[in-house]
Design a protein around this motif. Structure first.
Motif, PDB file in Angstrom:
ATOM      1  N   ASP A 193     -39.188 156.074  39.560  1.00 51.15           N
ATOM      2  CA  ASP A 193     -38.059 156.406  38.700  1.00 51.15           C
ATOM      3  C   ASP A 193     -38.609 156.786  37.335  1.00 51.15           C
ATOM      4  OD1 ASP A 193     -35.830 156.603  37.142  1.00 51.15           O
ATOM      5  OD2 ASP A 193     -34.966 154.665  37.693  1.00 51.15           O
ATOM      6  N   LEU A 194     -38.699 158.083  37.094  1.00 51.45           N
ATOM      7  CA  LEU A 194     -39.221 158.602  35.838  1.00 51.45           C
ATOM      8  C   LEU A 194     -38.154 159.406  35.108  1.00 51.45           C
ATOM      9  CD1 LEU A 194     -42.731 159.743  37.152  1.00 51.45           C
ATOM     10  CD2 LEU A 194     -42.240 157.728  35.759  1.00 51.45           C
ATOM     11  N   MET A 195     -36.909 159.025  35.324  1.00 49.27           N
ATOM     12  CA  MET A 195     -35.814 159.741  34.678  1.00 49.27           C
ATOM     13  C   MET A 195     -35.894 159.573  33.166  1.00 49.27           C
ATOM     14  SD  MET A 195     -32.485 159.249  37.166  1.00 49.27           S
ATOM     15  CE  MET A 195     -32.539 157.466  37.244  1.00 49.27           C
ATOM     16  N   GLY A 196     -35.918 160.700  32.468  1.00 48.90           N
ATOM     17  CA  GLY A 196     -35.994 160.673  31.024  1.00 48.90           C
ATOM     18  C   GLY A 196     -37.335 160.227  30.467  1.00 48.90           C
ATOM     19  N   ALA A 197     -38.340 160.130  31.330  1.00 44.28           N
ATOM     20  CA  ALA A 197     -39.656 159.640  30.894  1.00 44.28           C
ATOM     21  C   ALA A 197     -40.297 160.579  29.878  1.00 44.28           C
ATOM     22  CB  ALA A 197     -40.573 159.488  32.100  1.00 44.28           C
ATOM     23  N   ARG A 198     -41.025 159.987  28.944  1.00 44.52           N
ATOM     24  CA  ARG A 198     -41.736 160.765  27.931  1.00 44.52           C
ATOM     25  C   ARG A 198     -43.144 161.050  28.440  1.00 44.52           C
ATOM     26  NH1 ARG A 198     -39.943 157.302  22.514  1.00 44.52           N
ATOM     27  NH2 ARG A 198     -37.670 157.650  22.736  1.00 44.52           N
ATOM     28  N   LEU A 199     -43.306 162.213  29.004  1.00 46.73           N
ATOM     29  CA  LEU A 199     -44.576 162.599  29.618  1.00 46.73           C
ATOM     30  C   LEU A 199     -45.136 163.862  28.969  1.00 46.73           C
ATOM     31  CD1 LEU A 199     -43.490 161.919  33.301  1.00 46.73           C
ATOM     32  CD2 LEU A 199     -45.103 160.550  31.982  1.00 46.73           C
ATOM     33  N   LYS A 200     -44.808 164.068  27.732  1.00 49.37           N
ATOM     34  CA  LYS A 200     -45.273 165.242  27.009  1.00 49.37           C
ATOM     35  C   LYS A 200     -46.799 165.272  26.966  1.00 49.37           C
ATOM     36  CE  LYS A 200     -44.692 167.690  22.602  1.00 49.37           C
ATOM     37  NZ  LYS A 200     -44.005 167.680  21.287  1.00 49.37           N
ATOM     38  N   GLY A 201     -47.364 166.370  27.439  1.00 50.27           N
ATOM     39  CA  GLY A 201     -48.805 166.534  27.440  1.00 50.27           C
ATOM     40  C   GLY A 201     -49.538 165.641  28.422  1.00 50.27           C
ATOM     41  N   ALA A 202     -48.828 165.010  29.344  1.00 52.10           N
ATOM     42  CA  ALA A 202     -49.443 164.062  30.282  1.00 52.10           C
ATOM     43  C   ALA A 202     -50.404 164.756  31.243  1.00 52.10           C
ATOM     44  CB  ALA A 202     -48.368 163.341  31.075  1.00 52.10           C
ATOM     45  N   ASP A 203     -51.489 164.058  31.567  1.00 46.17           N
ATOM     46  CA  ASP A 203     -52.443 164.554  32.558  1.00 46.17           C
ATOM     47  C   ASP A 203     -51.983 164.076  33.928  1.00 46.17           C
ATOM     48  OD1 ASP A 203     -54.506 165.379  34.134  1.00 46.17           O
ATOM     49  OD2 ASP A 203     -56.046 164.127  33.198  1.00 46.17           O
ATOM     50  N   LEU A 204     -51.279 164.946  34.640  1.00 48.96           N
ATOM     51  CA  LEU A 204     -50.770 164.625  35.971  1.00 48.96           C
ATOM     52  C   LEU A 204     -51.417 165.520  37.022  1.00 48.96           C
ATOM     53  CD1 LEU A 204     -47.006 164.223  35.000  1.00 48.96           C
ATOM     54  CD2 LEU A 204     -48.565 162.394  35.690  1.00 48.96           C
ATOM     55  N   ARG A 205     -52.581 166.013  36.719  1.00 48.82           N
ATOM     56  CA  ARG A 205     -53.281 166.872  37.662  1.00 48.82           C
ATOM     57  C   ARG A 205     -53.640 166.078  38.915  1.00 48.82           C
ATOM     58  NH1 ARG A 205     -58.809 170.506  36.759  1.00 48.82           N
ATOM     59  NH2 ARG A 205     -58.568 171.679  38.727  1.00 48.82           N
ATOM     60  N   GLY A 206     -53.255 166.621  40.058  1.00 45.91           N
ATOM     61  CA  GLY A 206     -53.542 165.967  41.327  1.00 45.91           C
ATOM     62  C   GLY A 206     -52.711 164.728  41.588  1.00 45.91           C
ATOM     63  N   ALA A 207     -51.659 164.516  40.803  1.00 42.58           N
ATOM     64  CA  ALA A 207     -50.824 163.322  40.961  1.00 42.58           C
ATOM     65  C   ALA A 207     -49.950 163.422  42.209  1.00 42.58           C
ATOM     66  CB  ALA A 207     -49.949 163.128  39.733  1.00 42.58           C
ATOM     67  N   ASN A 208     -49.607 162.256  42.738  1.00 42.90           N
ATOM     68  CA  ASN A 208     -48.655 162.187  43.842  1.00 42.90           C
ATOM     69  C   ASN A 208     -47.283 161.922  43.236  1.00 42.90           C
ATOM     70  OD1 ASN A 208     -47.059 161.659  46.046  1.00 42.90           O
ATOM     71  ND2 ASN A 208     -48.469 160.226  47.017  1.00 42.90           N
ATOM     72  N   LEU A 209     -46.436 162.950  43.208  1.00 44.28           N
ATOM     73  CA  LEU A 209     -45.094 162.845  42.644  1.00 44.28           C
ATOM     74  C   LEU A 209     -44.040 163.072  43.720  1.00 44.28           C
ATOM     75  CD1 LEU A 209     -45.820 164.782  39.350  1.00 44.28           C
ATOM     76  CD2 LEU A 209     -45.151 162.376  39.496  1.00 44.28           C
ATOM     77  N   ARG A 210     -44.412 162.765  44.949  1.00 41.34           N
ATOM     78  CA  ARG A 210     -43.485 162.949  46.072  1.00 41.34           C
ATOM     79  C   ARG A 210     -42.213 162.134  45.859  1.00 41.34           C
ATOM     80  NH1 ARG A 210     -45.039 163.355  51.828  1.00 41.34           N
ATOM     81  NH2 ARG A 210     -46.278 165.240  51.914  1.00 41.34           N
ATOM     82  N   GLY A 211     -41.079 162.817  45.885  1.00 40.75           N
ATOM     83  CA  GLY A 211     -39.806 162.124  45.781  1.00 40.75           C
ATOM     84  C   GLY A 211     -39.558 161.438  44.456  1.00 40.75           C
ATOM     85  N   ALA A 212     -40.354 161.734  43.441  1.00 48.49           N
ATOM     86  CA  ALA A 212     -40.178 161.091  42.130  1.00 48.49           C
ATOM     87  C   ALA A 212     -38.914 161.608  41.450  1.00 48.49           C
ATOM     88  CB  ALA A 212     -41.392 161.344  41.255  1.00 48.49           C
ATOM     89  N   TYR A 213     -38.262 160.717  40.708  1.00 47.04           N
ATOM     90  CA  TYR A 213     -37.068 161.087  39.949  1.00 47.04           C
ATOM     91  C   TYR A 213     -37.497 161.465  38.542  1.00 47.04           C
ATOM     92  CZ  TYR A 213     -34.534 158.943  43.815  1.00 47.04           C
ATOM     93  OH  TYR A 213     -34.049 158.639  45.065  1.00 47.04           O
ATOM     94  N   LEU A 214     -37.568 162.767  38.292  1.00 44.22           N
ATOM     95  CA  LEU A 214     -38.009 163.286  37.002  1.00 44.22           C
ATOM     96  C   LEU A 214     -36.860 163.949  36.257  1.00 44.22           C
ATOM     97  CD1 LEU A 214     -41.373 164.676  38.341  1.00 44.22           C
ATOM     98  CD2 LEU A 214     -41.195 163.011  36.490  1.00 44.22           C
ATOM     99  N   ILE A 215     -35.653 163.512  36.532  1.00 42.66           N
ATOM    100  CA  ILE A 215     -34.467 164.082  35.903  1.00 42.66           C
ATOM    101  C   ILE A 215     -34.551 163.916  34.385  1.00 42.66           C
ATOM    102  CG2 ILE A 215     -31.957 163.981  35.754  1.00 42.66           C
ATOM    103  CD1 ILE A 215     -32.009 162.711  38.591  1.00 42.66           C
ATOM    104  N   ALA A 216     -34.443 165.020  33.668  1.00 43.38           N
ATOM    105  CA  ALA A 216     -34.460 165.039  32.198  1.00 43.38           C
ATOM    106  C   ALA A 216     -35.752 164.473  31.601  1.00 43.38           C
ATOM    107  CB  ALA A 216     -33.258 164.290  31.631  1.00 43.38           C
ATOM    108  N   ALA A 217     -36.811 164.406  32.383  1.00 43.57           N
ATOM    109  CA  ALA A 217     -38.097 163.931  31.856  1.00 43.57           C
ATOM    110  C   ALA A 217     -38.698 164.992  30.943  1.00 43.57           C
ATOM    111  CB  ALA A 217     -39.055 163.630  33.001  1.00 43.57           C
ATOM    112  N   ASP A 218     -39.433 164.525  29.937  1.00 42.17           N
ATOM    113  CA  ASP A 218     -40.101 165.447  29.018  1.00 42.17           C
ATOM    114  C   ASP A 218     -41.518 165.696  29.522  1.00 42.17           C
ATOM    115  OD1 ASP A 218     -41.105 166.970  26.994  1.00 42.17           O
ATOM    116  OD2 ASP A 218     -40.813 165.493  25.404  1.00 42.17           O
ATOM    117  N   LEU A 219     -41.698 166.831  30.175  1.00 47.15           N
ATOM    118  CA  LEU A 219     -43.001 167.218  30.723  1.00 47.15           C
ATOM    119  C   LEU A 219     -43.575 168.399  29.935  1.00 47.15           C
ATOM    120  CD1 LEU A 219     -42.000 166.908  34.462  1.00 47.15           C
ATOM    121  CD2 LEU A 219     -43.847 165.604  33.401  1.00 47.15           C
ATOM    122  N   THR A 220     -43.133 168.523  28.697  1.00 47.67           N
ATOM    123  CA  THR A 220     -43.617 169.605  27.853  1.00 47.67           C
ATOM    124  C   THR A 220     -45.135 169.583  27.743  1.00 47.67           C
ATOM    125  OG1 THR A 220     -41.598 169.422  26.525  1.00 47.67           O
ATOM    126  CG2 THR A 220     -43.422 170.687  25.589  1.00 47.67           C
ATOM    127  N   GLY A 221     -45.768 170.689  28.084  1.00 52.43           N
ATOM    128  CA  GLY A 221     -47.220 170.786  27.980  1.00 52.43           C
ATOM    129  C   GLY A 221     -47.997 169.926  28.951  1.00 52.43           C
TER     130      GLY A 221
END
Length: 261
Positions: free
Chosen positions: A178-206
């Motif tokens: 559950d990553l809804m609304g999570a602050r992930l700006k500039g996050a290193d998610l390379r190769g991450a397993n995000l299967r079925g993750a809830y990223l609704i309104a998450a900040d994935l800027t950059g």
């Protein structure tokens, strides 16, 4: 596996239900034509769907199931002139959409060089589903799609692990998180397993989402400005359409940049 609305009888506008919400301006039960559907099976407000309160329509993708049902399963007989086919056609459409979604993932898997050890298994699954898509309406509606999805999911997980294993460093596991609304700006998610993750309104800027597994991830209103999704696996057009990006967002070459970004 790309929608060809010109060869479809507006099935997504008839077969599927929608409820009045921020995505749809009115209620519509399954099997009833949308009030905006014209006699030629085209949408009368297609150019202004978002302005008219139908943003949900702009993020939907049938993966080409509409034309397969219209021209393949029912041989070009439309539900208006062949009334006897309407109920069966509307029942088949959601089944076919799920099958075509699986074909999208499996076809992508065959294009992934790192997944070569799993290609034989992928090919068997793809051939089986393609054969099912050519079946008659009764066979399609009786298909055990949940079991089939489960089997394909295991195959695609093997593909995912093979692809992501080549990514250097520690790979994050956010499967189903559950990553809804999570602050992930500039996050290193390379190769991450995000299967079925809830990223609704998450900040994935950059954020760096290269080679990330995004199958089933909910990206509604996720901020993707400046994010890098090149090489991400199992990302669909519907997911991209539901997110908020701009000209600086990098997406896989197989997908199109949404007009509303």
């Amino acid at each position: 596996m790309r929608a060809d609305c010109g060869n479809c009888f507006g099935l997504c506008c008839v077969a599927l239900p929608f409820a009045k919400s921020s995505d749809f301006a009115a209620n519509k039960p399954a099997g009833r034509p949308c009030r905006n559907l014209q006699d030629d099976f085209r949408c009368g407000i297609h150019a202004t769907l978002r302005d008219k309160g139908y943003a949900g329509c702009t993020v939907f993708d049938c993966f080409g199931a509409g034309q397969q049902v219209s021209q393949g399963t029912f041989g070009g007989e439309d539900w208006r002139t062949s009334r006897g086919t309407a109920r069966a056609m509307f029942d088949v459409f959601p089944v076919m959409r799920q099958l075509h979604e699986l074909l999208w993932y499996l076809t992508e898997a065959l294009d992934l060089e790192r997944a070569r050890p799993a290609h034989q298994e992928v090919r068997r699954a793809l051939d089986g589903i393609e054969e099912l898509t050519r079946a008659d309406a009764a066979t399609l509606t009786a298909a055990d799609v949940p079991t089939l999805r489960g089997e394909v999911s295991e195959t695609l997980l093997k593909v995912s692990e093979l692809v992501r294993a080549a990514v250097p460093g520690r790979r994050k596991n956010h499967r189903g998180a559950d990553l809804m609304g999570a602050r992930l700006k500039g996050a290193d998610l390379r190769g991450a397993n995000l299967r079925g993750a809830y990223l609704i309104a998450a900040d994935l800027t950059g954020a760096d989402l290269r080679e990330a597994d995004l199958i089933g991830a909910d990206l509604r209103d996720a901020r993707l400005q400046g994010a890098d999704l090149t090489g991400s696996i199992f990302l669909t057009q519907a997911q991209v359409n539901a997110a908020r990006g701009d000209g600086s967002t990098k997406i896989p070459a197989s997908l199109s940049r949404p007009a509303h970004w």
